[in-house]
Design an enzyme around this catalytic site. Sequence first.
Site, short mmCIF file in Angstrom:
data_model
loop_
_atom_site.label_atom_id
_atom_site.label_comp_id
_atom_site.label_asym_id
_atom_site.label_seq_id
_atom_site.Cartn_x
_atom_site.Cartn_y
_atom_site.Cartn_z
N SER A 165 23.19 -18.94 31.66
CA SER A 165 23.09 -18.70 30.22
C SER A 165 22.84 -20.03 29.52
O SER A 165 23.66 -20.95 29.63
CB SER A 165 24.39 -18.07 29.69
OG SER A 165 24.61 -16.81 30.29
N GLY B 1 22.48 -20.31 26.17
CA GLY B 1 22.78 -20.11 24.76
C GLY B 1 21.59 -19.60 23.98
O GLY B 1 20.85 -18.72 24.42
N ALA B 2 21.36 -20.22 22.82
CA ALA B 2 20.26 -19.80 21.96
C ALA B 2 18.89 -20.02 22.59
O ALA B 2 17.89 -19.45 22.14
CB ALA B 2 20.34 -20.54 20.63
N ASP C 150 29.31 -12.43 29.43
CA ASP C 150 29.79 -11.32 30.27
C ASP C 150 28.89 -10.10 30.11
O ASP C 150 28.59 -9.40 31.09
CB ASP C 150 31.23 -10.98 29.89
CG ASP C 150 32.13 -12.20 29.88
OD1 ASP C 150 31.95 -13.08 30.74
OD2 ASP C 150 33.00 -12.29 28.98
#
Length: 315
Positions: free
Chosen positions: A220, A222-223, A252
Site C-alpha cells: 500500500s 497511500g495516496a 485491511d
Amino acid sequence: MILTVTPNPSLDRTYEIPALDRGAVLRATADRIDPGGKGVNVSRAVAAAGHRTLAVLPLGGPAGAALAGLLGAEGIEVAGVPVAGQTRSNIAVAEPDGTLTKINATGPELTADESEALLATVGERSAGAGWIACCGSLPRGLAPEWYAELVARAHHAGARVALDTSGPSLAAALRERPDVVKPNAEELGQAVGRPLSTVGDAVKAAEELRAWGARAVLASLGADGQLLVDVDGAHFGSAPVAAVRSNVGAGDASLAGFLAAGGTGVRALAAAVAHGAAAVQLPGSLMPTPADLVPAAVVTTDDVPFDRPLTEPVS
C-alpha cells in the site's frame, strides 16, 4: 472462505471532531464503535463484500465479549480463544482534513498455553479456507517467530497464507515463504533498512522481500496507489478519491479485496485498489460494500511509474 487470524484484536472507538486542540474540551460531531484489529477488519471487509469469513482471535473480559457480539452482528463467524487478560480498547480522533490521531492500548499478555491454543484453533478451523490472513502486531507473550510457526503449519496443511505484519515478526516469517505479504510504504522501507522516495524504490524493496522468501508483495503506497510484485513482475494500480474521511482499516480492506478476488495477478490488484480507495471515504473503520467500490486503473511492468515520488503512506 477466508480465515483471518488477529492475535491482538481490539474495540475501536472513533470520534470525528472539527479540530484537535490539546488541553481543550472537545465535542465530537459523530462517533462510532467498531471491532478492531487488522485481521478483524479483513474479515469485516470480506463479509461486506458478500463472502464467507471466519475470524480466529483471543477474547478476554467484557471487551472481548462485546467484540464477538459486534462481529456476529456483521455476519462474521467467530472462533474465539478464551484468554485471562482483557481485550484492548483503542481510540481514534478524525479531523475533517483526513488527519487521524490514534491511541492504541497494549493489550493482554498471552500465556504459552493460550498461544498454543490460538495456533491449534487455526489448524482446526482452516479446512476449506481459500486463504488464511495473519494480520497485525503480536501481543505480549508471543515471540516474533509466532507468525513463522503459523505459516509453517498452514503450509503443511496445504493452505495459502497472506501476512500483514512488520518488524521482527515479518523478518522471521519470510523464511517460511508466505504466499503474499502486505506492507505499507513505511513498513516496506523498514524491512529493507532504508527510506523509499519513489515508486521505483518500492519496487526494488518488494523484490528484496521476494528474494528473502515472500512469494508476492502487495504494498500500500497511500495516496499514490498500490503495488504488486510477484513472479510475473511489477504491477501498479490507483483509483480516484474524492475526499479522505478516515484511513482506519483501509489497508485491511485492500487485502480483503485482493484475497476475495483470488489473491494473485492484476485482477486481484485492481480489487485491492478499489476496496482501499472506497474505505478511506467512509467514516471510522466502516468497510466498503460492492456499491461503494471505486473503479481502479492497473498497469503492468512496462508502464509502472517508477520515477513517481512517494507521498505520506496510508497503512
